[in-house]
Design an enzyme around this catalytic site. Structure first.
Site, short mmCIF file in Angstrom:
data_model
loop_
_atom_site.label_atom_id
_atom_site.label_comp_id
_atom_site.label_asym_id
_atom_site.label_seq_id
_atom_site.Cartn_x
_atom_site.Cartn_y
_atom_site.Cartn_z
N SER A 48 -19.80 -6.76 -31.37
CA SER A 48 -18.88 -7.89 -31.23
C SER A 48 -17.44 -7.36 -31.22
O SER A 48 -17.17 -6.21 -31.59
CB SER A 48 -19.07 -8.87 -32.39
OG SER A 48 -18.55 -8.31 -33.59
N ASP A 81 -21.07 -8.31 -27.38
CA ASP A 81 -21.49 -9.64 -27.79
C ASP A 81 -20.28 -10.58 -27.80
O ASP A 81 -19.25 -10.26 -28.41
CB ASP A 81 -22.09 -9.53 -29.21
CG ASP A 81 -22.73 -10.82 -29.68
OD1 ASP A 81 -23.23 -11.58 -28.84
OD2 ASP A 81 -22.73 -11.05 -30.91
N HIS A 82 -20.38 -11.72 -27.13
CA HIS A 82 -19.31 -12.72 -27.08
C HIS A 82 -17.96 -12.11 -26.67
O HIS A 82 -16.95 -12.29 -27.36
CB HIS A 82 -19.15 -13.44 -28.43
CG HIS A 82 -20.32 -14.30 -28.76
ND1 HIS A 82 -20.55 -15.50 -28.17
CD2 HIS A 82 -21.36 -14.08 -29.61
CE1 HIS A 82 -21.68 -16.02 -28.65
NE2 HIS A 82 -22.20 -15.17 -29.51
N HIS A 179 -24.59 -20.27 -34.78
CA HIS A 179 -24.42 -19.01 -35.50
C HIS A 179 -24.38 -19.24 -37.01
O HIS A 179 -24.04 -20.34 -37.46
CB HIS A 179 -23.11 -18.33 -35.06
CG HIS A 179 -23.15 -17.87 -33.64
ND1 HIS A 179 -22.32 -18.37 -32.67
CD2 HIS A 179 -23.94 -16.95 -33.03
CE1 HIS A 179 -22.58 -17.78 -31.52
NE2 HIS A 179 -23.56 -16.92 -31.70
N GLY A 180 -24.70 -18.20 -37.77
CA GLY A 180 -24.53 -18.26 -39.22
C GLY A 180 -25.77 -18.71 -39.96
O GLY A 180 -26.87 -18.81 -39.40
N LYS A 183 -27.87 -23.67 -39.99
CA LYS A 183 -28.07 -24.09 -38.60
C LYS A 183 -28.54 -25.53 -38.47
O LYS A 183 -28.12 -26.24 -37.58
CB LYS A 183 -29.10 -23.17 -37.93
CG LYS A 183 -28.67 -21.71 -37.91
CD LYS A 183 -29.67 -20.88 -37.14
CE LYS A 183 -29.45 -19.39 -37.33
NZ LYS A 183 -28.15 -18.94 -36.85
N GLY A 211 -27.78 -17.28 -31.97
CA GLY A 211 -27.97 -18.00 -33.23
C GLY A 211 -29.42 -18.09 -33.66
O GLY A 211 -29.87 -19.16 -34.09
N ASN A 254 -30.89 -13.15 -30.14
CA ASN A 254 -29.80 -12.55 -30.92
C ASN A 254 -29.95 -12.79 -32.42
O ASN A 254 -30.07 -13.95 -32.85
CB ASN A 254 -28.46 -13.18 -30.50
CG ASN A 254 -27.98 -12.70 -29.15
OD1 ASN A 254 -28.74 -12.12 -28.38
ND2 ASN A 254 -26.72 -12.94 -28.85
N ASP A 256 -28.15 -11.59 -36.08
CA ASP A 256 -27.12 -10.89 -36.84
C ASP A 256 -27.14 -11.32 -38.31
O ASP A 256 -27.26 -10.51 -39.22
CB ASP A 256 -25.74 -11.17 -36.22
CG ASP A 256 -24.62 -10.40 -36.91
OD1 ASP A 256 -24.92 -9.49 -37.72
OD2 ASP A 256 -23.44 -10.69 -36.65
P1 13P Z 1 -27.16 -15.49 -35.95
O1 13P Z 1 -25.91 -15.91 -36.65
O2 13P Z 1 -28.20 -16.58 -36.01
O3 13P Z 1 -27.72 -14.21 -36.46
O4 13P Z 1 -26.82 -15.30 -34.40
C1 13P Z 1 -26.28 -14.09 -33.93
C2 13P Z 1 -25.76 -14.18 -32.54
O5 13P Z 1 -26.01 -15.11 -31.81
C3 13P Z 1 -24.91 -13.08 -32.08
O6 13P Z 1 -24.41 -13.31 -30.81
O1 G3H Z 2 -22.14 -14.32 -32.77
C1 G3H Z 2 -21.51 -13.67 -33.57
C2 G3H Z 2 -22.13 -12.48 -34.18
O2 G3H Z 2 -22.91 -12.84 -35.29
C3 G3H Z 2 -21.08 -11.46 -34.50
O3 G3H Z 2 -20.29 -11.86 -35.56
O4 G3H Z 2 -17.98 -11.74 -34.69
O5 G3H Z 2 -18.45 -11.68 -37.16
O6 G3H Z 2 -19.02 -9.72 -35.71
P1 G3H Z 2 -18.83 -11.21 -35.79
ZN ZN Z 3 -24.01 -15.36 -30.42
#
Ligand code: 13P
Ligand code: G3H
Ligand code: ZN
Length: 318
Positions: A48, A81-82, A179-180, A183, A211, A254, A256
């Site tokens: 990211s 990512d993003h 995300h997070g 959910k 997510g 995905n 994280d």
């Molecule tokens: P989570 O927060 O569900 O792990 O999603 C991660 C994600 O989408 C990173 O792009």
């Molecule tokens: O979608 C976001 C990912 O979980 C990455 O999170 O931007 O805090 O690294 P971050």
């Molecule tokens: Zn994401």
């Protein structure tokens, strides 16, 4: 072996989803490589903008190159990512990344198309894959009217038009995840009906689920028992649902947050149980092993476990 996400998706489509895991440091990289080798799975390493800021892009690249040398049997894509436009161009120009995500989902449709097209042109000129996003992920209140909530989801006709106009290689779709760690509330869940509509209009085209952490109750409880203060109502995607998403075109999932929960649990429990300790390596060692087990478990659920040798053979011939 670094490959593109497009190459992985050709082999995965309809059969399994490739796990896309975010990393920020050496410990996560070691655990990720070990877990994917243990479960014999290809993988997507996600970086990211925040990770690049935290560790420095040069350091991130060096960590991944180092891990690839230690574990030469690994097959993986290195993916932004993003990304915003500038981050995508920086990654494309670095010559290291094999895939980027341009996330202009916040912009109106036409602007999202224009931005994504620019990134696709520059990425494809260097053989790099592009993931784009259409729709708004998460943040939908439980008591919102259904029509209003569905407005945040990816519209199936728009998705087809978007892919035709942009030439992107995969599309992140909003089907109810966010995300997070928080959910869903009440009866909220994934919108498989919407996913099926999108697939019907984009047959054979790789879809991405963001997510997708499952936020295991056990992790939340262990973190709180070791001094954490996570809201116990934290809830994620049921891992059993990955297998339902795969035949509907989802080839990248995905994850994280779940990895962050593993990190938090290991370190909280370590320092609770060893309050005299101040060395970073003992909990670091436990984390690498726990993260590897976690990755191997996820790959089983995604269906990617066991495919590594066949994927390597197919992509080495190509
Ligand atoms: P989570 O927060 O569900 O792990 O999603 C991660 C994600 O989408 C990173 O792009
Ligand atoms: O979608 C976001 C990912 O979980 C990455 O999170 O931007 O805090 O690294 P971050
Ligand atoms: Zn994401």
């Amino acid at each position: 072996m670094i490959v593109t996400t497009a190459e992985l998706f050709k082999l995965a489509y309809g059969r399994f989803a490739v796990g896309a895991y975010n990393i920020n440091n050496m410990e996560q990289a070691l655990g990720l490589f070990q877990g994917c080798i243990k479960s014999k799975a290809p993988m997507i390493i996600q970086i990211s903008k925040g990770a690049r800021k935290y560790a420095n892009p040069i350091m991130i690249e060096a960590i991944i190159r180092g891990a690839a040398e230690i574990y030469p049997e690994a097959v993986f894509a290195v993916h932004i990512d993003h990304g915003d436009e500038a981050t995508c161009y920086s990654a494309i120009d670095s010559g290291f990344y094999s895939s980027v995500m341009i996330d202009a989902s916040h912009a109106p449709f036409d602007e999202n198309v224009a931005i994504t097209r620019r990134v696709v042109e520059r990425a494809h000129a260097r053989g790099i894959s592009v993931e784009a996003e259409l729709g708004q992920l998460g943040g939908v209140e439980e008591n919102i009217a259904v029509d209003e909530a569905n407005a945040f989801l990816t519209d199936a006709d728009d998705a087809r038009r978007f892919v035709e106009l942009t030439g992107c290689d995969s599309l992140a779709v909003a089907i109810g995840t966010s995300h997070g760690a928080y959910k869903f509330r009440g009866k909220q869940g994934l919108h498989f009906d919407r996913l099926a509509q999108i697939q019907a209009r984009l047959s054979g085209f790789p879809l991405v689920m963001h997510g997708s952490s499952s936020v295991p109750q056990e992790e939340v409880q262990r973190i709180n028992a070791a001094g954490g203060k996570l809201d116990p109502s934290a809830r994620g995607v049921d891992e059993a649902e990955f297998a339902r998403a795969v035949p509907l075109g989802v080839t990248k999932i995905n994850i994280d947050t779940d990895g962050r929960l593993v990190w938090c649990r290991v370190h909280r429990e370590h320092f609770r149980d060893h309050p005299e300790d101040f060395d970073l390596r003992p909990p670091g060692k436990v984390f690498v092993a726990a993260y590897a087990d976690f990755i191997a478990h996820k790959n089983e659920k995604l269906g990617s476990a066991g495919h590594l040798d066949a994927v390597r053979a197919a992509l080495s011939e190509a």
